[in-house]
Each structure stands twice: as structure tokens, then as C-alpha cells.
Write a protein that holds these residues in place. Structure first.
Motif, PDB file in Angstrom:
ATOM      1  N   ARG A 181       0.864  -1.212   0.005  1.00  0.00           N
ATOM      2  CA  ARG A 181       0.221  -0.317  -0.125  1.00  0.00           C
ATOM      3  C   ARG A 181       0.508   1.308   0.061  1.00  0.00           C
ATOM      4  NH1 ARG A 181      -5.222   2.409  -1.557  1.00  0.00           N
ATOM      5  NH2 ARG A 181      -5.978   2.967   0.791  1.00  0.00           N
ATOM      6  N   SER A 182       0.499   2.266  -1.041  1.00  0.00           N
ATOM      7  CA  SER A 182       0.885   3.849  -0.421  1.00  0.00           C
ATOM      8  C   SER A 182       1.410   4.192   0.677  1.00  0.00           C
ATOM      9  CB  SER A 182       0.526   4.350  -1.989  1.00  0.00           C
ATOM     10  OG  SER A 182       1.219   5.012  -1.816  1.00  0.00           O
ATOM     11  N   ASP A 183       2.437   4.322   0.591  1.00  0.00           N
ATOM     12  CA  ASP A 183       2.503   5.670   2.036  1.00  0.00           C
ATOM     13  C   ASP A 183       2.308   6.741   2.406  1.00  0.00           C
ATOM     14  OD1 ASP A 183       4.536   6.388  -0.116  1.00  0.00           O
ATOM     15  OD2 ASP A 183       5.613   7.389   1.219  1.00  0.00           O
ATOM     16  N   VAL A 184       1.411   7.268   0.822  1.00  0.00           N
ATOM     17  CA  VAL A 184       0.880   8.239   1.017  1.00  0.00           C
ATOM     18  C   VAL A 184      -0.616   8.339   1.927  1.00  0.00           C
ATOM     19  CG1 VAL A 184       1.983   9.569  -0.954  1.00  0.00           C
ATOM     20  CG2 VAL A 184      -0.394   8.324  -1.514  1.00  0.00           C
ATOM     21  N   PHE A 185      -1.106   7.045   1.884  1.00  0.00           N
ATOM     22  CA  PHE A 185      -2.455   7.237   2.159  1.00  0.00           C
ATOM     23  C   PHE A 185      -2.801   6.548   3.552  1.00  0.00           C
ATOM     24  CE2 PHE A 185      -3.132   5.010  -2.356  1.00  0.00           C
ATOM     25  CZ  PHE A 185      -3.798   5.882  -2.454  1.00  0.00           C
ATOM     26  N   PHE A 186      -3.692   7.142   4.576  1.00  0.00           N
ATOM     27  CA  PHE A 186      -3.526   7.162   6.062  1.00  0.00           C
ATOM     28  C   PHE A 186      -2.605   5.901   6.492  1.00  0.00           C
ATOM     29  CE2 PHE A 186      -5.330   5.855  10.074  1.00  0.00           C
ATOM     30  CZ  PHE A 186      -4.865   7.098  10.911  1.00  0.00           C
ATOM     31  N   GLU A 187      -3.851   4.647   6.961  1.00  0.00           N
ATOM     32  CA  GLU A 187      -2.897   3.564   8.114  1.00  0.00           C
ATOM     33  C   GLU A 187      -1.689   3.281   6.785  1.00  0.00           C
ATOM     34  OE1 GLU A 187      -3.937   2.013   3.322  1.00  0.00           O
ATOM     35  OE2 GLU A 187      -5.064   3.092   5.472  1.00  0.00           O
ATOM     36  N   SER A 188      -1.596   3.340   6.021  1.00  0.00           N
ATOM     37  CA  SER A 188      -0.042   3.137   4.840  1.00  0.00           C
ATOM     38  C   SER A 188       1.357   3.830   6.315  1.00  0.00           C
ATOM     39  CB  SER A 188      -0.018   3.148   3.750  1.00  0.00           C
ATOM     40  OG  SER A 188       1.169   2.706   3.209  1.00  0.00           O
ATOM     41  N   THR A 189       1.144   5.433   5.832  1.00  0.00           N
ATOM     42  CA  THR A 189       1.641   6.303   6.668  1.00  0.00           C
ATOM     43  C   THR A 189       1.754   6.094   8.032  1.00  0.00           C
ATOM     44  OG1 THR A 189       2.530   8.677   6.443  1.00  0.00           O
ATOM     45  CG2 THR A 189       0.453   7.577   7.185  1.00  0.00           C
ATOM     46  N   VAL A 190       0.808   5.694   8.572  1.00  0.00           N
ATOM     47  CA  VAL A 190       1.052   5.372  10.307  1.00  0.00           C
ATOM     48  C   VAL A 190       1.537   4.294  10.469  1.00  0.00           C
ATOM     49  CG1 VAL A 190      -0.716   4.861  12.376  1.00  0.00           C
ATOM     50  CG2 VAL A 190      -1.119   6.511  10.592  1.00  0.00           C
ATOM     51  N   ALA A 191       1.793   3.117   9.621  1.00  0.00           N
ATOM     52  CA  ALA A 191       2.499   2.053   9.958  1.00  0.00           C
ATOM     53  C   ALA A 191       3.870   2.190   9.342  1.00  0.00           C
ATOM     54  CB  ALA A 191       1.791   1.359   9.019  1.00  0.00           C
ATOM     55  N   LYS A 192       4.247   3.152   8.299  1.00  0.00           N
ATOM     56  CA  LYS A 192       5.040   3.504   8.268  1.00  0.00           C
ATOM     57  C   LYS A 192       6.399   4.407   9.063  1.00  0.00           C
ATOM     58  CE  LYS A 192       5.555   7.080   5.550  1.00  0.00           C
ATOM     59  NZ  LYS A 192       5.882   8.787   4.886  1.00  0.00           N
ATOM     60  N   ILE A 215      -5.119  -9.027  10.731  1.00  0.00           N
ATOM     61  CA  ILE A 215      -4.141  -9.094  10.351  1.00  0.00           C
ATOM     62  C   ILE A 215      -3.468  -8.717   8.861  1.00  0.00           C
ATOM     63  CG2 ILE A 215      -3.658 -11.734   8.238  1.00  0.00           C
ATOM     64  CD1 ILE A 215      -5.131 -12.854  10.409  1.00  0.00           C
ATOM     65  N   MET A 216      -4.688  -7.833   8.346  1.00  0.00           N
ATOM     66  CA  MET A 216      -3.660  -6.998   7.135  1.00  0.00           C
ATOM     67  C   MET A 216      -3.220  -5.559   7.877  1.00  0.00           C
ATOM     68  SD  MET A 216      -6.732  -4.426   5.509  1.00  0.00           S
ATOM     69  CE  MET A 216      -6.886  -3.234   7.011  1.00  0.00           C
ATOM     70  N   PHE A 217      -3.652  -5.529   8.562  1.00  0.00           N
ATOM     71  CA  PHE A 217      -2.721  -4.342   9.608  1.00  0.00           C
ATOM     72  C   PHE A 217      -1.241  -4.390   9.815  1.00  0.00           C
ATOM     73  CE2 PHE A 217      -6.968  -1.677  10.237  1.00  0.00           C
ATOM     74  CZ  PHE A 217      -7.176  -0.705   9.665  1.00  0.00           C
ATOM     75  N   LYS A 218      -1.150  -5.604  10.228  1.00  0.00           N
ATOM     76  CA  LYS A 218       0.015  -6.353  10.928  1.00  0.00           C
ATOM     77  C   LYS A 218       0.620  -6.478   9.176  1.00  0.00           C
ATOM     78  CE  LYS A 218       1.712  -9.880  14.170  1.00  0.00           C
ATOM     79  NZ  LYS A 218       1.562 -10.911  15.402  1.00  0.00           N
ATOM     80  N   ASP A 219       0.222  -7.722   8.423  1.00  0.00           N
ATOM     81  CA  ASP A 219       0.880  -7.433   7.593  1.00  0.00           C
ATOM     82  C   ASP A 219       1.730  -6.620   6.858  1.00  0.00           C
ATOM     83  OD1 ASP A 219       0.328 -10.544   7.389  1.00  0.00           O
ATOM     84  OD2 ASP A 219      -0.858  -9.946   5.649  1.00  0.00           O
ATOM     85  N   LEU A 220       0.838  -4.986   6.891  1.00  0.00           N
ATOM     86  CA  LEU A 220       1.021  -3.509   6.002  1.00  0.00           C
ATOM     87  C   LEU A 220       2.802  -3.406   7.186  1.00  0.00           C
ATOM     88  CD1 LEU A 220       0.595  -1.280   4.339  1.00  0.00           C
ATOM     89  CD2 LEU A 220      -0.894  -0.477   5.963  1.00  0.00           C
ATOM     90  N   LEU A 221       1.955  -3.296   8.162  1.00  0.00           N
ATOM     91  CA  LEU A 221       3.482  -2.514   9.383  1.00  0.00           C
ATOM     92  C   LEU A 221       4.538  -3.666   8.547  1.00  0.00           C
ATOM     93  CD1 LEU A 221       4.567  -1.272  11.617  1.00  0.00           C
ATOM     94  CD2 LEU A 221       3.365  -2.755  13.250  1.00  0.00           C
ATOM     95  N   ASN A 222       4.490  -4.561   8.983  1.00  0.00           N
ATOM     96  CA  ASN A 222       5.916  -5.450   8.331  1.00  0.00           C
ATOM     97  C   ASN A 222       5.932  -5.439   7.252  1.00  0.00           C
ATOM     98  OD1 ASN A 222       5.800  -7.165  10.899  1.00  0.00           O
ATOM     99  ND2 ASN A 222       3.738  -8.684  10.589  1.00  0.00           N
ATOM    100  N   HIS A 223       5.191  -5.048   6.414  1.00  0.00           N
ATOM    101  CA  HIS A 223       5.656  -4.715   4.791  1.00  0.00           C
ATOM    102  C   HIS A 223       6.906  -3.608   4.741  1.00  0.00           C
ATOM    103  CE1 HIS A 223       5.381  -3.149   0.889  1.00  0.00           C
ATOM    104  NE2 HIS A 223       5.243  -1.954   1.773  1.00  0.00           N
ATOM    105  N   TRP A 224       6.563  -2.487   5.891  1.00  0.00           N
ATOM    106  CA  TRP A 224       7.594  -1.369   6.262  1.00  0.00           C
ATOM    107  C   TRP A 224       9.001  -1.655   6.211  1.00  0.00           C
ATOM    108  CZ3 TRP A 224       7.347   1.909   2.789  1.00  0.00           C
ATOM    109  CH2 TRP A 224       5.800   2.517   2.284  1.00  0.00           C
ATOM    110  N   ARG A 225       8.260  -2.798   7.564  1.00  0.00           N
ATOM    111  CA  ARG A 225       9.505  -3.004   8.665  1.00  0.00           C
ATOM    112  C   ARG A 225      10.353  -4.145   7.833  1.00  0.00           C
ATOM    113  NH1 ARG A 225       5.776  -5.487  13.730  1.00  0.00           N
ATOM    114  NH2 ARG A 225       6.033  -4.318  14.842  1.00  0.00           N
ATOM    115  N   ASP A 226      10.199  -4.626   7.227  1.00  0.00           N
ATOM    116  CA  ASP A 226      11.224  -5.104   6.062  1.00  0.00           C
ATOM    117  C   ASP A 226      11.893  -4.310   5.032  1.00  0.00           C
ATOM    118  OD1 ASP A 226      10.200  -8.052   7.265  1.00  0.00           O
ATOM    119  OD2 ASP A 226       9.054  -8.214   5.830  1.00  0.00           O
ATOM    120  N   GLU A 227      11.124  -3.453   4.478  1.00  0.00           N
ATOM    121  CA  GLU A 227      11.745  -2.288   3.202  1.00  0.00           C
ATOM    122  C   GLU A 227      12.743  -1.297   3.861  1.00  0.00           C
ATOM    123  OE1 GLU A 227      10.483  -0.868  -0.534  1.00  0.00           O
ATOM    124  OE2 GLU A 227       9.809  -3.372   0.669  1.00  0.00           O
ATOM    125  N   ILE A 228      12.719  -1.431   5.560  1.00  0.00           N
ATOM    126  CA  ILE A 228      13.381  -0.366   6.352  1.00  0.00           C
ATOM    127  C   ILE A 228      14.791  -1.478   6.061  1.00  0.00           C
ATOM    128  CG2 ILE A 228      14.518   0.300   8.298  1.00  0.00           C
ATOM    129  CD1 ILE A 228      11.149   1.740   8.320  1.00  0.00           C
TER     130      ILE A 228
END
Length: 342
Positions: free
Chosen positions: A192-203, A320-333
Motif C-alpha cells: 500500500r502506498s505510503d501516502v494513504f492514511f493507514e500506510s503512512t501510520v504503519a510506515k 491481519i491486514m494491518f499487521k501485514d502492512l506494518l511488517n511490509h514497512w519493517r521489511d522495506e527498511i
């Protein structure tokens, strides 16, 4: 063998659409992209693309009529998932003309090329037109949105999607092109692109955990209430609708809501994501630069219509979706791909 074209191939939805088709069907896939687009979401497919293992890339631009003509004239896809767009509502306030041009004229370029080829030699693909739940805009609190709810544009983006939506219906009704239109509610998950709300929070949480940001999450308007669904569930609905359309079971130009059935206030989303964090000292702060002039504050949907056409319902729980999103950003970093703090 069915040949499927995906516009917006490198985006979250487009890349996961390619993954789904390659894993769950025997389709061959063409991913349409502009030559300079980032490949982050599709690097895992590079080897298959290089080997021409059921997937290839075609370089074109929605706003360049000639490149779209060349694509359809030479490739003749059987199914088209038109997912490309300028898709961020807030950005559309800064670039309204580009948003309107890309989303409306870009869609018209696709449909007009198909119309002319159908008239010329009978070319007759199934065309999925991706609209958006944002077409409903500022809905009344307490009203569940169905496909007959009046549109109320609340951003240049939503207005562009109203135009896209009408084009899909018009070309279906007027010319018999096998279009169907989807209005997907808020969707998220990995990529999910980091410009969207839940993704920028997770990022931002991932950046804070990595010591790359002060323990303050900056957010915009938190008064919104909306349903959330995993993008992977929505993609399954896109595919199932395309199958029914190929069978002739979907009237040309028909529109469908596709939305999650779990609703959250935005502060609840932050609370869920913080619950997954390794840090317990993170604060939340409003940032005026993240506010829109108008917001679509209330979006609750009725999935009755789509469930009468296909055997579908959301299956991936939002948590689960929110957790997967947070893990996505952790993996990117972890891989050294440090995102911008925006």
C-alpha cells in the motif's frame, strides 16, 4: 489461453492482481507500465518477465492515444483490468488537471480504442473499469452506500473517478463493450502506498522502531469512519466478476461496490497498529499539511449486489491486514529502502 492485460501493473493493486492470476489461473499476463515507473512492487516477477514465463511488460501511457492503440492492435488481450490511475485524493488537490486528464482521458483512450477495433474487426474483450468508493464523497452519516446512492465528489480525484465510472457505463450501454465497473472501498495491506492514511501510520511506526524518526506519528483528519478490506480480497472479486462477464452473466456497464465489512474510526486504526509495535512511547500529533480541504468522512457500504453475482465475501481479517502492512514497512527498511517521511 486467456490473455489478461493489467494497467497500473506496478501499483499495489496491479502487482497483486498479477500475482493472483499467475498463482490461481493459467492466464498469460501483460503488465502495462510507463518505462520510468519504479519496479519496487514487481521485482519479484522480474525473472519470469525476462524468461517470458506467462508474463510480459508493454510500455505505454494512458494519456498517449497512439501507445494504447499499438497495445490493443498488436496484443488483443481477452480481459483488461484497468487499474491505472492517479489514485491519491489529497494529491489531487495539488494536481487537479493531471488527475482529471489521467483518470478520465486515460480511460476514454482505452475504451475508444476498443470501440474502434470492435467496429473494425469485432475485437470484443471484457473490460474491468476500476472506479472508487470516493465517488460517493461526503455521504450522510448512518446511510449505507449502495450502487444507487447519488455521487457527491469531495476531491478532484473523486470527480475524476465519477467521470471514469460514467465512461465505463456509457461504453457498455451505448456500444455493447463488455465493461463492468467496481467501486472499491478503503483497501490496504502489503505494498500500500505510503501516502494513504493507514500506510503512512504503519510506515512511521516502522521508522520510529528503526530509530529513523522521533517517536511522534503525524496525521491528518481523524474524524473519518470507514470500512477496511484487504486488497487481496478485492482482487479476488475483480477476477470472479471478470469470469462471469466472460460468460455473459454481467450486463454491460454494470457497477458494483466492493468493500470490507469491518468498520473503524481512524483513531482505532492507529491504536491497532501501535498495539503491534515494539515501542510504547509513541505519540500522535495532527499535521495541518496532511489535511484535505474536504474529506469523505463517512463510508459504510452495502455488498449485497456483488454477492448476488459472485460467491465472494472478505476473508482476511482487518487486524491481519494491518499487521501485514506494518511488517511490509519493517521489511522495506531492513532491506535499506528507507521511505520518505511524508
Amino acid at each position: 489461453m486467456v490473455l489478461a492485460l493489467i494497467t497500473g501493473f506496478t501499483g499495489q493493486v496491479g502487482s497483486q492482481m498479477a500475482d493472483f492470476l499467475l498463482e490461481n489461473t493459467d492466464y498469460n499476463v501483460i503488465g502495462m507500465m510507463r518505462w520510468q515507473e519504479p519496479m519496487d512492487n514487481v521485482y519479484h516477477l522480474s525473472n519470469r518477465i525476462n524468461k517470458k514465463d506467462r508474463i510480459s511488460v508493454f510500455y505505454a501511457d494512458l494519456t498517449d492515444y497512439s501507445s494504447i492503440y499499438k497495445l490493443f492492435e498488436t496484443k488483443r488481450p481477452d480481459v483488461i483490468f484497468h487499474l491505472a490511475a492517479q489514485s491519491f485524493p489529497k494529491t489531487s488537490f495539488d494536481i487537479p488537471i493531471e488527475t482529471l486528464h489521467t483518470n478520465i482521458i486515460g480511460t476514454a483512450n482505452i475504451l475508444e480504442n476498443i470501440r474502434l477495433l470492435k467496429q473494425k474487426d469485432g475485437y470484443d474483450p471484457v473490460v474491468h473499469i476500476c472506479s472508487s468508493s470516493e465517488v460517493y464523497g461526503r455521504a450522510k452519516v448512518g446511510v449505507k452506500l449502495n450502487e444507487d446512492t447519488p455521487f457527491h465528489g469531495a476531491s478532484p480525484y473523486s470527480i475524476s473517478k465519477i467521470g471514469t465510472d460514467y465512461l465505463g457505463r456509457f461504453y457498455g450501454e451505448a456500444y455493447g463493450i463488455k465493461t463492468y465497473v467496481t467501486r472499491m472501498g478503503t483497501h490496504s495491506g502489503p505494498r500500500r502506498s505510503d501516502v494513504f492514511f493507514e500506510s503512512t501510520v504503519a510506515k512511521q511506526i516502522a521508522l520510529i522502531e528503526a530509530g529513523l524518526q522521533e517517536p511522534i506519528i503525524k496525521v491528518g483528519n481523524l474524524s473519518s469512519v470507514r470500512t477496511f478490506q484487504d486488497c487481496r480480497d478485492a482482487i479476488r472479486a475483480y477476477y470472479l466478476l471478470s469470469v462471469e462477464s466472460q460468460k455473459g452473466n454481467v450486463p454491460c456497464g454494470e457497477a458494483f461496490n466492493i468493500a470490507g465489512e469491518e468498520a473503524f474510526k481512524l483513531p482505532e486504526v492507529i491504536e491497532i497498529l501501535l498495539g503491534f509495535s515494539t515501542r510504547n512511547d509513541i505519540k500522535v500529533q495532527e499535521d495541518s499539511e496532511r489535511l484535505r480541504p474536504i474529506d469523505a468522512d463517512y463510508q459504510m457500504f452495502d455488498n449485497t449486489k456483488i454477492r448476488s453475482f459472485i460467491d465472494w465475501k472478505p476473508e482476511i481479517p482487518a487486524r491481519i491486514m494491518f499487521k501485514d502492512l506494518l511488517n511490509h514497512w519493517r521489511d522495506e527498511i531492513k532491506r535499506g529502502r528507507i521511505p520518505l517521511n511524508r
